[in-house]
Design an enzyme around this catalytic site. Structure first.
Site, PDB file in Angstrom:
ATOM      1  N   HIS A 265     -13.464   9.184  15.208  1.00 16.10           N
ATOM      2  CA  HIS A 265     -13.008   7.973  15.398  1.00 16.10           C
ATOM      3  C   HIS A 265     -13.972   6.724  15.689  1.00 16.10           C
ATOM      4  O   HIS A 265     -13.528   5.439  15.350  1.00 16.10           O
ATOM      5  CB  HIS A 265     -11.791   7.711  16.439  1.00 16.10           C
ATOM      6  CG  HIS A 265     -12.541   7.781  18.083  1.00 16.10           C
ATOM      7  ND1 HIS A 265     -12.483   8.904  18.678  1.00 16.10           N
ATOM      8  CD2 HIS A 265     -12.903   6.987  18.552  1.00 16.10           C
ATOM      9  CE1 HIS A 265     -12.873   8.738  19.695  1.00 16.10           C
ATOM     10  NE2 HIS A 265     -13.271   7.294  19.923  1.00 16.10           N
TER      11      HIS A 265
ATOM     12  N   ASP B 152     -11.562  15.570  16.153  1.00 18.49           N
ATOM     13  CA  ASP B 152     -11.898  14.275  16.298  1.00 18.49           C
ATOM     14  C   ASP B 152     -13.484  14.219  16.463  1.00 18.49           C
ATOM     15  O   ASP B 152     -14.183  13.520  17.328  1.00 18.49           O
ATOM     16  CB  ASP B 152     -11.293  13.756  17.516  1.00 18.49           C
ATOM     17  CG  ASP B 152     -11.695  11.977  17.441  1.00 18.49           C
ATOM     18  OD1 ASP B 152     -11.953  11.381  16.529  1.00 18.49           O
ATOM     19  OD2 ASP B 152     -11.834  11.461  18.662  1.00 18.49           O
TER      20      ASP B 152
ATOM     21  N   SER C 183     -17.333   7.138  23.715  1.00 19.49           N
ATOM     22  CA  SER C 183     -16.766   8.191  22.921  1.00 19.49           C
ATOM     23  C   SER C 183     -17.987   8.731  22.100  1.00 19.49           C
ATOM     24  O   SER C 183     -18.648   7.916  21.338  1.00 19.49           O
ATOM     25  CB  SER C 183     -15.850   7.354  21.912  1.00 19.49           C
ATOM     26  OG  SER C 183     -14.600   7.062  22.543  1.00 19.49           O
TER      27      SER C 183
END
Length: 513
Positions: free
Chosen positions: A130, A162, A239
């Site tokens: 992402h 992911d 992230s």
């Protein structure tokens, strides 16, 4: 005055004169001091060496190793900036300004940020999918801790975990040492390294709170979630960053936080390093992930299933169905079998079994320990290849659900008269819908039905489904108030302060610039 009195006065004057002379003499010779304390000069010892050496402290407590670990790990964690097109923006009418006309052909763009981990000295970077998803071509930049910046290209992406790999053209770059996430235990100290809120090379510490968490945050039909949970502070921008142990080994890729405010609230999740490394190797070698398929439908064993199967404790994963002609069917595995171990490693949750199988490629052979009819039996299974369903096929097979009034995409003209009104606000980046209340048709509740990804509202943590209670301290009664407050804030250059009630009933406060 008689002679006697005169004599005594003369003696008194003489004595006073002698006393004053003595006092004057003492002052001149410094014999009389008014200091009331004796002061002595002493030596002050200074040392550049601490009483306890780093080695001594590290033997006392693992936490004293953090400084050494941070120094070794931070050079391997990079800062990633990605340019993505802003979606869900309506096409303006031709009568608008010329800039609106060109926006239809060159849509507005936004800059997203995240982290990544260098896993090789020639520039392969492991990050979250992402972080780089929907990136405009040639618009991914990677900045190292030493402030060198490289252009990056996507090597491969895996939405089901992911994860993604990007490549920069560099030589002799610092890279992480990969640890074995299967050896982790709850309670171990860990450090999270990343770039939260664009704050470069931030290090936070915590412990492993839980293992094999399935929190349903990956939006993919083939998702695999067996996260490491930690209380090390993880926020936006973390992230794709590193979760490392006290040996400085990478044991996870930070992926998400569980929060109602959009910021850290004590729950962070990371993809285990063993799974992340397998995905990275596949992406580098093939460009996509080669994943083995067992060919079963499964569920975790609960107390009822354990009792009915004759297990003396709750363990294993139950086979609900076996795909005809699949790997499990060919090996002789049957419905209602309970898988206890994969290659002699115990499994107790369905997502644990998914993670174990995902570690292998098609044609790999795995050994399963299975509980059947009161006995443990063993099977060797040659895995088949998991094929990602074609998007068009998924659309055809997806059940068609008739939309109710709450799912309208079009709002009738003069919607206020019908008790419903809707408007998109491009600057904050959300679409709102007002619904009249049953108690008072002139009073409207304001709901968020869509938030543009990577918009200001999205980046601040605003999500669809919530109800806006106040804007800038004013309670809302209809859409007109919303328009006025947003317009006034834009004209005066003020921030927009929202009070929002989530679908779960929690109250959150958001400040949009």
């Amino acid at each position: 005055m008689n002679k006697r009195d005169k004599a005594l006065s003369a003696i008194l004057i003489l004595l006073i004169g002698i006393l004053l002379g003595m006092i004057l003499m003492f002052f001149r010779q410094g014999s009389l001091s008014l200091d009331l304390a004796e002061v002595r000069v002493t030596e002050i010892n200074r040392s550049e060496m601490p009483y306890w050496s780093n080695e001594d402290l590290e033997k006392i407590d693992d936490r004293f190793i953090f400084r050494t670990v941070a120094k070794s790990v931070t050079p391997t964690v990079v800062y990633i900036e990605t340019i993505v097109p802003v979606r869900n923006r309506g096409i303006e009418e031709e009568s608008e300004e010329d800039s609106r006309f060109w926006q239809r052909f060159m849509p507005p763009r936004a800059r997203t940020v995240g982290s990544g981990v260098l896993i090789s000295e020639d520039g392969y970077v492991l990050t979250n999918n992402h972080v780089v998803a929907d990136a405009v071509k040639d618009e991914i930049s990677v900045t190292l801790e030493d402030k060198r910046t490289f252009s990056a290209r996507i090597v491969g992406q895996d939405p089901s975990t992911d994860l993604a790999v990007v490549k920069v053209d560099g030589k002799k770059l610092p890279f992480a040492t990969i640890g074995n996430s299967d050896q982790l235990q709850v309670g171990e100290w860990v450090l999270a390294v990343g770039n939260p809120f664009r704050l470069r090379s931030t290090v936070t510490a915590g412990i492993i709170s839980a293992l094999s968490r399935d929190v349903q945050i990956i939006n993919d039909e083939l998702r695999i979630e067996s996260f490491i949970q930690t209380d090390a502070a993880i926020n936006r921008g973390n992230s794709g960053g590193a979760l490392v142990n006290t040996s400085g080994e990478l044991i996870g890729i930070n992926t998400a936080i569980a929060t109602q405010s959009g910021n850290y609230q004590g729950y962070g999740f990371a993809v285990p390093s063993n799974l992340a490394l397998k995905v990275a190797k596949d992406l580098i070698e093939f460009g996509d992930v080669k994943r083995g398929l067992l060919g079963v439908t499964i569920e975790s064993v609960d107390e009822s299933a354990a009792k009915s199967s004759g297990l003396d404790r709750i363990e294993g994963v139950r086979i609900v169905d076996v795909i005809e002609g699949g790997a499990a069917d060919i090996a002789g595995i049957q419905r209602s079998d309970i898988i206890l171990r994969v290659n002699d490693e115990p499994v107790s949750e369905s997502n644990q079994l998914q993670e174990k199988v995902a570690m292998f490629r098609p044609e790999d052979e795995i050994s399963l320990s299975i509980w059947r009819d009161g006995d443990i039996v063993y099977f060797d299974v040659k895995l088949q290849e998991l094929q990602r369903p074609d998007p068009e096929e998924l659309a055809l097979n997806e059940p068609q659900i008739e939309q109710d009034d709450e799912s309208w995409e079009e709002i009738p003209e003069n919607g206020r008269e019908f008790g419903i009104e809707q408007q998109s606000f491009d600057d904050p980046g959300f679409t709102l819908r007002s619904l009249s209340t049953p108690e008072d048709p002139e009073h409207f509740d304001i709901y968020i039905i869509n938030v543009d990804r990577n918009s200001e509202a999205w980046n601040r943590g605003v999500r669809e489904g919530g109800r806006i209670l106040e804007i800038n301290g004013r309670k809302l009664t209809d859409m007109d108030m919303v328009r006025k407050e947003i317009t006034d804030s834009q004209i005066n250059g003020r921030s927009l302060n929202l009070e929002i009630e989530t679908e779960e009933g929690a109250i959150g406060f958001y400040k949009l610039n």
